[in-house]
Design a protein around this motif. Structure first.
Motif, PDB file in Angstrom:
ATOM      1  N   TRP A  34     -16.119  37.901 -28.848  1.00 11.14           N
ATOM      2  CA  TRP A  34     -17.508  37.631 -29.231  1.00 11.14           C
ATOM      3  C   TRP A  34     -17.556  36.838 -30.539  1.00 11.14           C
ATOM      4  O   TRP A  34     -18.332  35.897 -30.671  1.00 11.14           O
ATOM      5  CB  TRP A  34     -18.252  38.955 -29.375  1.00 11.14           C
ATOM      6  N   ASP A  35     -16.710  37.220 -31.503  1.00 10.09           N
ATOM      7  CA  ASP A  35     -16.666  36.496 -32.773  1.00 10.09           C
ATOM      8  C   ASP A  35     -16.270  35.038 -32.576  1.00 10.09           C
ATOM      9  O   ASP A  35     -16.831  34.143 -33.200  1.00 10.09           O
ATOM     10  CB  ASP A  35     -15.671  37.151 -33.731  1.00 10.09           C
ATOM     11  N   TYR A  36     -15.300  34.814 -31.710  1.00  6.06           N
ATOM     12  CA  TYR A  36     -14.833  33.454 -31.459  1.00  6.06           C
ATOM     13  C   TYR A  36     -15.933  32.601 -30.835  1.00  6.06           C
ATOM     14  O   TYR A  36     -16.139  31.454 -31.236  1.00  6.06           O
ATOM     15  CB  TYR A  36     -13.600  33.485 -30.553  1.00  6.06           C
ATOM     16  N   VAL A  37     -16.643  33.145 -29.867  1.00  5.46           N
ATOM     17  CA  VAL A  37     -17.691  32.377 -29.184  1.00  5.46           C
ATOM     18  C   VAL A  37     -18.847  32.075 -30.138  1.00  5.46           C
ATOM     19  O   VAL A  37     -19.364  30.952 -30.160  1.00  5.46           O
ATOM     20  CB  VAL A  37     -18.175  33.118 -27.924  1.00  5.46           C
ATOM     21  N   VAL A  38     -19.250  33.037 -30.935  1.00  7.59           N
ATOM     22  CA  VAL A  38     -20.345  32.807 -31.884  1.00  7.59           C
ATOM     23  C   VAL A  38     -19.937  31.778 -32.939  1.00  7.59           C
ATOM     24  O   VAL A  38     -20.716  30.876 -33.278  1.00  7.59           O
ATOM     25  CB  VAL A  38     -20.788  34.137 -32.539  1.00  7.59           C
ATOM     26  N   THR A  39     -18.703  31.881 -33.426  1.00  7.49           N
ATOM     27  CA  THR A  39     -18.230  30.920 -34.416  1.00  7.49           C
ATOM     28  C   THR A  39     -18.163  29.512 -33.841  1.00  7.49           C
ATOM     29  O   THR A  39     -18.582  28.546 -34.492  1.00  7.49           O
ATOM     30  CB  THR A  39     -16.842  31.331 -34.937  1.00  7.49           C
ATOM     31  N   SER A  40     -17.679  29.374 -32.622  1.00  8.79           N
ATOM     32  CA  SER A  40     -17.623  28.046 -32.009  1.00  8.79           C
ATOM     33  C   SER A  40     -19.027  27.500 -31.744  1.00  8.79           C
ATOM     34  O   SER A  40     -19.249  26.289 -31.825  1.00  8.79           O
ATOM     35  CB  SER A  40     -16.785  28.062 -30.738  1.00  8.79           C
ATOM     36  N   SER A  41     -19.994  28.364 -31.453  1.00  7.24           N
ATOM     37  CA  SER A  41     -21.375  27.906 -31.261  1.00  7.24           C
ATOM     38  C   SER A  41     -21.983  27.422 -32.570  1.00  7.24           C
ATOM     39  O   SER A  41     -22.704  26.414 -32.593  1.00  7.24           O
ATOM     40  CB  SER A  41     -22.233  29.022 -30.673  1.00  7.24           C
ATOM     41  N   VAL A  42     -21.695  28.116 -33.651  1.00  8.43           N
ATOM     42  CA  VAL A  42     -22.197  27.685 -34.966  1.00  8.43           C
ATOM     43  C   VAL A  42     -21.554  26.361 -35.366  1.00  8.43           C
ATOM     44  O   VAL A  42     -22.234  25.456 -35.883  1.00  8.43           O
ATOM     45  CB  VAL A  42     -21.962  28.783 -36.027  1.00  8.43           C
ATOM     46  N   VAL A  43     -20.257  26.218 -35.120  1.00  5.55           N
ATOM     47  CA  VAL A  43     -19.579  24.954 -35.411  1.00  5.55           C
ATOM     48  C   VAL A  43     -20.172  23.834 -34.558  1.00  5.55           C
ATOM     49  O   VAL A  43     -20.382  22.714 -35.044  1.00  5.55           O
ATOM     50  CB  VAL A  43     -18.055  25.089 -35.189  1.00  5.55           C
ATOM     51  N   HIS A  44     -20.480  24.124 -33.302  1.00  6.47           N
ATOM     52  CA  HIS A  44     -21.121  23.139 -32.422  1.00  6.47           C
ATOM     53  C   HIS A  44     -22.468  22.709 -33.001  1.00  6.47           C
ATOM     54  O   HIS A  44     -22.794  21.514 -33.025  1.00  6.47           O
ATOM     55  CB  HIS A  44     -21.296  23.732 -31.031  1.00  6.47           C
TER      56      HIS A  44
END
Length: 84
Positions: free
Chosen positions: A27-37
């Motif tokens: 979950w942390d990885y997906v949220v972080t990649s969405s913020v970076v996006h």
């Protein structure tokens, strides 16, 4: 553009499986990649996204990839047989 965003998040599922080592971190990885996006989109377009379809796609894709990543990592990595 919408299809490219959906395909990007679909490929993010495979990347999450390769990078994330435990289900609890998916979950942390997906949220972080969405913020970076989001940040990269603002930098590239030099404007904050105001299209509601973009936001809906971002939120739904993030939620679906988060659930799918947890499922995939749990079943393919955490539940593997332990070699003795």
């Amino acid at each position: 553009a919408w299809l490219a965003m959906v395909l990007t998040y679909f490929s993010c599922l495979g990347l999450a499986y390769g990078v994330v080592q435990a289900t609890r971190r998916s979950w942390d990885y997906v949220v972080t990649s969405s913020v970076v996006h989001l940040v990269l989109c603002v930098i590239v377009n030099q404007a904050f996204p105001v299209n509601w379809i973009w936001w809906l796609t971002l939120l739904l894709a993030s939620a679906l990839v988060s659930v799918a990543a947890e499922f995939v990592i749990y079943h393919l990595r955490d539940m593997r047989d332990i070699q003795l």
